[in-house]
Design an enzyme around this catalytic site. Structure first.
Site, mmCIF file in Angstrom:
data_model
loop_
_atom_site.group_PDB
_atom_site.id
_atom_site.type_symbol
_atom_site.label_atom_id
_atom_site.label_comp_id
_atom_site.label_asym_id
_atom_site.label_seq_id
_atom_site.Cartn_x
_atom_site.Cartn_y
_atom_site.Cartn_z
ATOM 1 N N GLY A 138 0.896 -1.144 -0.053
ATOM 2 C CA GLY A 138 -0.080 0.037 0.135
ATOM 3 C C GLY A 138 0.996 1.458 -0.006
ATOM 4 N N GLN B 217 -5.692 -8.875 -2.825
ATOM 5 C CA GLN B 217 -5.811 -7.778 -1.581
ATOM 6 C C GLN B 217 -7.066 -7.153 -1.300
ATOM 7 O OE1 GLN B 217 -3.893 -7.708 -4.182
ATOM 8 N NE2 GLN B 217 -1.704 -6.449 -3.990
ATOM 9 N N ASP C 226 -1.282 4.840 -6.349
ATOM 10 C CA ASP C 226 -0.140 4.754 -6.137
ATOM 11 C C ASP C 226 0.581 5.947 -6.742
ATOM 12 O OD1 ASP C 226 -1.373 1.731 -6.172
ATOM 13 O OD2 ASP C 226 0.548 1.685 -4.972
HETATM 14 O O1 MRU Z 1 0.478 -3.950 -4.794
HETATM 15 P P1 MRU Z 1 -0.076 -3.179 -3.299
HETATM 16 O O2 MRU Z 1 -0.874 -4.116 -2.570
HETATM 17 O O3 MRU Z 1 0.934 -2.587 -2.729
HETATM 18 O O4 MRU Z 1 -1.332 -2.235 -4.180
HETATM 19 C C1 MRU Z 1 -2.092 -1.386 -3.556
HETATM 20 C C2 MRU Z 1 -2.683 -0.503 -4.286
HETATM 21 O O5 MRU Z 1 -2.885 -0.703 -5.408
HETATM 22 C C3 MRU Z 1 -3.610 0.488 -3.432
HETATM 23 O O6 MRU Z 1 -4.677 0.631 -3.904
HETATM 24 C C4 MRU Z 1 -2.750 1.792 -3.569
HETATM 25 O O7 MRU Z 1 -1.486 1.576 -2.728
HETATM 26 C C5 MRU Z 1 -3.416 3.048 -2.514
HETATM 27 S S1 MRU Z 1 -2.993 2.408 -0.819
HETATM 28 C C6 MRU Z 1 -4.136 3.642 0.185
#
Ligand code: MRU
Length: 371
Positions: free
Chosen positions: A58, A207, A248
């Protein structure tokens, strides 16, 4: 200055600093939702490994973990060379979430002008502040999002829940508290607004099904897990009132990178006139780029995540099983980019704005010169 406290959470904190500042305790997200386990990180290498293996994940949480990693590196060696080496190693852990670079630069800018002997303490203080800042930014963001949800709920028949769809986990688990996409939902639920969340499972790492479902269930928010492929179908039937996702990286003109599959939801939402919101704090904006599709680096992950699934067995054990024939080709782009024109509005800690460069600059006027 008024004392700042982190709001109460109903899932364990994702990251806590020890009183002596020599370690952090993280919630190991690779074990969720089946086991709630914690791991202690003491070095910059520990922090980098936790990010790479996605024990922490995240965008905001990655950034703060890296900030502590930099502080740990400086405790060992506060020289310019050590600062640069740790900065580079931590920055390379994951490519898409810009909060990582933001947090590392924030710490480096703070400590680089200081004499080496003062650097570790200053870096630690900066990283500690980020815990409070992220939590309170998300809370503010949640309040702005709540106002939007209230407006949408007012259009519903009395007694009908507002159906919000989300993707991946942009929840408390992805941040230091409240989450981004989930903050308006948590506040809506707390305020008595009837809200129901469609949680899209988010292949390949799930997730949504694993983390968002765990969070929402822990807080008693009504929700239903659906396959990623169900989004268009549910929208077509009028069963989705709004989509809220996290991000992200958001470019200076408002293109937003988020977990793979977000773009498909935006396309379906446009077709069915469902409002599509992207929620994020200012640390997610990359003011140095404009064209998200051309310029945002997309993380390529192991094909193994596509060809196999991992989870809990009926007997409570853990298992990983292959779902494709052995040896087939698989490609695993972890993120996609939703162009600004598909986004109804941004929800940030400074308010709601149009998904455009002008909208962002109105909320962050101090960044105008950079974009
Ligand atoms: O690969 P991840 O689990 O780190 O991806 C996370 C996401 O895509 C979330 O939607 C993003 O980081 C926003 S977190 C507030």
């Amino acid at each position: 200055m008024a004392a700042r406290t982190a709001p109460k959470q109903t899932t364990p904190p994702t990251l806590e600093a020890s009183a002596d500042g020599r370690s952090i305790r993280i919630l190991d997200q690779t074990k969720l939702p089946h086991d709630v386990r914690f791991t202690t990180l003491r070095t910059s290498d520990d922090a980098a490994r936790a990010i790479v293996t996605m024990q922490v994940r995240g965008a905001p949480l990655i950034g703060v973990t890296a900030a502590f990693g930099l502080a740990f590196a400086l405790r060992k060696d506060p020289s310019d060379a050590a600062l640069s080496a740790a900065f580079r190693a931590l920055l390379e852990t994951r490519p898409t979430a810009v909060n990582l670079r933001w947090a590392l630069e924030d710490v480096r800018n703070r400590v680089a002008p200081l004499p080496p002997a003062q650097r570790a303490a200053a870096a630690l203080a900066q990283a500690r502040d980020m815990i409070i800042e992220d939590t309170s930014a998300n809370r503010r963001l949640g309040e702005h999002g709540l106002a939007l949800l209230k407006k949408l709920a007012a259009r519903k028949k009395s007694g009908d829940a507002l159906n919000v769809m989300t993707h991946c986990n942009a929840g408390a688990t992805a941040t230091l508290g409240w989450g981004t996409a989930t903050a308006p939902v948590y506040l809506a639920h707390e305020s008595g607004l009837q809200v129901h969340v469609w949680v899209s499972e988010t292949r390949p790492r799930n997730q949504g099904g694993a983390l968002t479902a765990w969070e929402l269930a822990s807080r008693g928010v009504p929700m239903t897990v659906v396959t990623d492929n169900a989004a268009g179908h549910l929208m077509q039937r009028g069963l989705v009132d709004a989509v809220i996702v996290g991000a992200d990286r958001v470019t200076a003109r408002g293109d937003a990178a988020n977990k793979i599959g977000t773009y498909l939801k935006a396309l379906a939402a446009r077709e069915h006139s469902v409002p599509f919101f992207v929620a994020f704090p200012g640390s997610t904006i990359d003011w140095t780029i404009r064209d998200g599709v051309a310029e945002i680096p997309i993380e390529q992950r192991s094909p193994d995540e596509v060809t196999c699934v991992a989870g809990a067995t009926e007997s409570g054990g853990r298992a990983k099983v292959r779902i494709t024939p052995p040896g087939v080709a698989a490609r695993n782009d972890a993120f996609d980019v939703t162009p600004a024109s598909f986004i109804t509005a941004f929800i940030t800690e400074r308010g709601v704005c149009r998904a455009s460069g002008a909208g962002l600059r109105r909320l962050y006027p101090e960044m105008t010169a950079k974009s």
